[in-house]
Design a protein around this motif. Structure first.
Motif, PDB file in Angstrom:
ATOM      1  N   TYR A   6       0.835  -1.202   0.000  1.00 57.99           N
ATOM      2  CA  TYR A   6       0.000   0.000   0.000  1.00 57.99           C
ATOM      3  C   TYR A   6       0.876   1.261   0.000  1.00 57.99           C
ATOM      4  O   TYR A   6       0.621   2.210  -0.733  1.00 57.99           O
ATOM      5  CB  TYR A   6      -0.916  -0.006   1.232  1.00 57.99           C
ATOM      6  N   SER A   9       2.380   1.755  -3.321  1.00 59.20           N
ATOM      7  CA  SER A   9       1.341   2.234  -4.234  1.00 59.20           C
ATOM      8  C   SER A   9       1.052   3.712  -3.984  1.00 59.20           C
ATOM      9  O   SER A   9       0.914   4.502  -4.914  1.00 59.20           O
ATOM     10  CB  SER A   9       0.090   1.393  -4.023  1.00 59.20           C
ATOM     11  N   SER A  10       0.968   4.067  -2.694  1.00 61.06           N
ATOM     12  CA  SER A  10       0.709   5.446  -2.311  1.00 61.06           C
ATOM     13  C   SER A  10       1.838   6.363  -2.776  1.00 61.06           C
ATOM     14  O   SER A  10       1.590   7.458  -3.287  1.00 61.06           O
ATOM     15  CB  SER A  10       0.562   5.490  -0.791  1.00 61.06           C
ATOM     16  N   SER A  13       1.646   6.736  -6.529  1.00 59.91           N
ATOM     17  CA  SER A  13       0.539   7.635  -6.908  1.00 59.91           C
ATOM     18  C   SER A  13       0.920   9.091  -6.689  1.00 59.91           C
ATOM     19  O   SER A  13       0.644   9.960  -7.539  1.00 59.91           O
ATOM     20  CB  SER A  13      -0.707   7.334  -6.073  1.00 59.91           C
ATOM     21  N   ARG A  16       3.419  10.175  -9.301  1.00 55.61           N
ATOM     22  CA  ARG A  16       2.763  10.370 -10.604  1.00 55.61           C
ATOM     23  C   ARG A  16       1.950  11.679 -10.593  1.00 55.61           C
ATOM     24  O   ARG A  16       1.991  12.456 -11.546  1.00 55.61           O
ATOM     25  CB  ARG A  16       1.857   9.182 -10.915  1.00 55.61           C
ATOM     26  N   ALA A  17       1.240  11.906  -9.490  1.00 51.62           N
ATOM     27  CA  ALA A  17       0.423  13.127  -9.383  1.00 51.62           C
ATOM     28  C   ALA A  17       1.300  14.377  -9.436  1.00 51.62           C
ATOM     29  O   ALA A  17       0.933  15.382 -10.073  1.00 51.62           O
ATOM     30  CB  ALA A  17      -0.382  13.106  -8.089  1.00 51.62           C
ATOM     31  N   GLU A  20       2.441  14.863 -13.023  1.00 51.15           N
ATOM     32  CA  GLU A  20       1.325  15.329 -13.858  1.00 51.15           C
ATOM     33  C   GLU A  20       0.997  16.792 -13.565  1.00 51.15           C
ATOM     34  O   GLU A  20       0.679  17.564 -14.478  1.00 51.15           O
ATOM     35  CB  GLU A  20       0.096  14.446 -13.631  1.00 51.15           C
ATOM     36  N   TYR A  63       6.139  15.021   0.016  1.00 49.14           N
ATOM     37  CA  TYR A  63       6.679  13.771  -0.549  1.00 49.14           C
ATOM     38  C   TYR A  63       8.033  13.454   0.083  1.00 49.14           C
ATOM     39  O   TYR A  63       8.297  12.300   0.450  1.00 49.14           O
ATOM     40  CB  TYR A  63       6.812  13.924  -2.066  1.00 49.14           C
ATOM     41  N   TYR A  68       2.831  10.835   1.805  1.00 50.40           N
ATOM     42  CA  TYR A  68       2.425  10.675   0.408  1.00 50.40           C
ATOM     43  C   TYR A  68       0.970  11.066   0.152  1.00 50.40           C
ATOM     44  O   TYR A  68       0.649  11.544  -0.931  1.00 50.40           O
ATOM     45  CB  TYR A  68       2.694   9.243  -0.058  1.00 50.40           C
ATOM     46  N   SER A  69       0.113  10.864   1.135  1.00 52.72           N
ATOM     47  CA  SER A  69      -1.300  11.201   0.899  1.00 52.72           C
ATOM     48  C   SER A  69      -1.471  12.722   0.758  1.00 52.72           C
ATOM     49  O   SER A  69      -2.182  13.199  -0.127  1.00 52.72           O
ATOM     50  CB  SER A  69      -2.186  10.652   2.018  1.00 52.72           C
ATOM     51  N   TYR A  72      -0.068  13.761  -2.542  1.00 54.16           N
ATOM     52  CA  TYR A  72      -0.997  13.434  -3.623  1.00 54.16           C
ATOM     53  C   TYR A  72      -2.113  14.476  -3.709  1.00 54.16           C
ATOM     54  O   TYR A  72      -2.420  14.982  -4.794  1.00 54.16           O
ATOM     55  CB  TYR A  72      -1.591  12.038  -3.370  1.00 54.16           C
TER      56      TYR A  72
END
Lengths: 150, 162
Positions: A6, A9-10, A13, A16-17, A20, A63, A68-69, A72
């Motif tokens: 998790y 993955s976090s 994400s 990537r965010a 982007e 980050y 990470y949340s 994001y």
């Protein structure tokens, strides 16, 4: 094992965010540059895009701190603002281009009309002055000074 | 048409043509006049936010008390990126070539034309040493190439860490 997956993955994400969001900011800036080149006032759009830039920096800081949340969330918000700015900048560019095209047509047309009207007015004015001078000339009375009878 | 009337018409035509030429020249000058010289500026300010005094010695881990000032005179909005690099006496940097060191921290902001941006430098050094060079390079994003490019502007402060 599950929590590790998790976390990865976090982290992915968030990463990537962030990427982007940065790309969206670059795209929005390009639209701003084009709108400015077209003659639009981009001051407010620049201020708004700086809000996105600031959020992106916050996302990067979060980050680095492995939050990470938060990273994001901030990156997604930054991306959303950047997309709004891009939309507004594209609209501004279209308006500014239209106004410039209108200027290119209207200004020479106005000059030509101004010259034509000036020509007509000056010519009429000249004629009026001539006529008035003629009338004054015709209205002039020929006087003969009276001779002294003495 | 009488000779006098012909002369009048010629005078009016001459005036009209002259007016058009003068107005056209004025418009051409206004439209094609070259923009003023374009340049970007980066400078370091001390704790008093001016250039009167700079810190030249700090403790390990202490936040360095100084400010960076960036000014945009490029006649357009610019997307600036300030890169902080930590160098020493052997670090090579020039107006053409940025320092080949890793970037420790970046600061970025878009500035409108004639706008300036001042921000505190919130960095610290974790190792003792003399003659550290705190280098700040000014980069900008080029929307045509899609890359950030070095403007050739950089500033530095020499620092001892005790």
């Amino acid at each position: 094992m599950g929590s590790l997956a998790y976390a990865e993955s976090s982290q992915a994400s968030a990463n990537r965010a962030i990427n982007e969001a940065q790309d969206s900011i670059y795209v929005a800036y390009k639209s701003i540059a084009q709108a400015e080149q077209a003659g639009g006032d981009v001051t407010n759009l620049v201020d708004l895009l700086n809000t996105a830039v600031s959020l992106l920096e916050d996302a990067r800081d979060s980050y680095e701190q492995e939050d990470y949340s938060t990273a994001y969330e901030k990156a997604v918000e930054a991306e959303s603002i950047a997309e709004t700015v891009k939309q507004n900048a594209d609209d501004l560019q279209a308006r500014a281009s239209f106004a410039r095209t209108l200027q290119i047509i209207v200004i020479p047309l106005a000059i030509v009309l101004a010259v034509i009207f000036s020509y007509i007015f000056i010519k009429r004015g000249w004629k009026w002055l001539e006529r008035k001078a003629d009338e004054e000339f015709l209205e002039m009375e020929i006087g003969i000074p009276e001779e002294d009878e003495d | 048409m009488s000779k006098r009337r012909m002369e009048e018409n010629l005078i009016f035509i001459a005036v009209a043509v002259s007016t058009m030429i003068v107005v056209s020249m004025l418009i051409y000058t206004a439209v094609t006049s070259p923009p003023s010289e374009s340049f970007s500026v980066i400078s370091i300010l001390g704790p008093n936010q001016d250039a009167s005094y700079y810190v030249d010695e700090v403790n390990v881990g202490e936040t360095i008390d100084m400010y960076i000032l960036v000014e945009n005179h490029e006649n357009r909005a610019e997307y600036y990126v300030v890169k902080f690099k930590l160098g020493d006496v052997n670090t090579e940097i020039s107006d053409n070539q940025p320092a080949s060191l890793s970037t420790r921290k970046t600061y970025q902001k878009i500035l409108n034309d004639k706008e300036s941006w001042q921000f505190p430098v919130d960095v610290s050094i974790s190792e003792r040493g003399n003659d550290y060079r705190l280098i700040f390079e000014l980069w900008r994003y080029n929307e045509n190439t899609g890359d950030t490019e070095y403007t050739g502007n950089w500033v530095q402060v020499w620092l001892d860490v005790r």
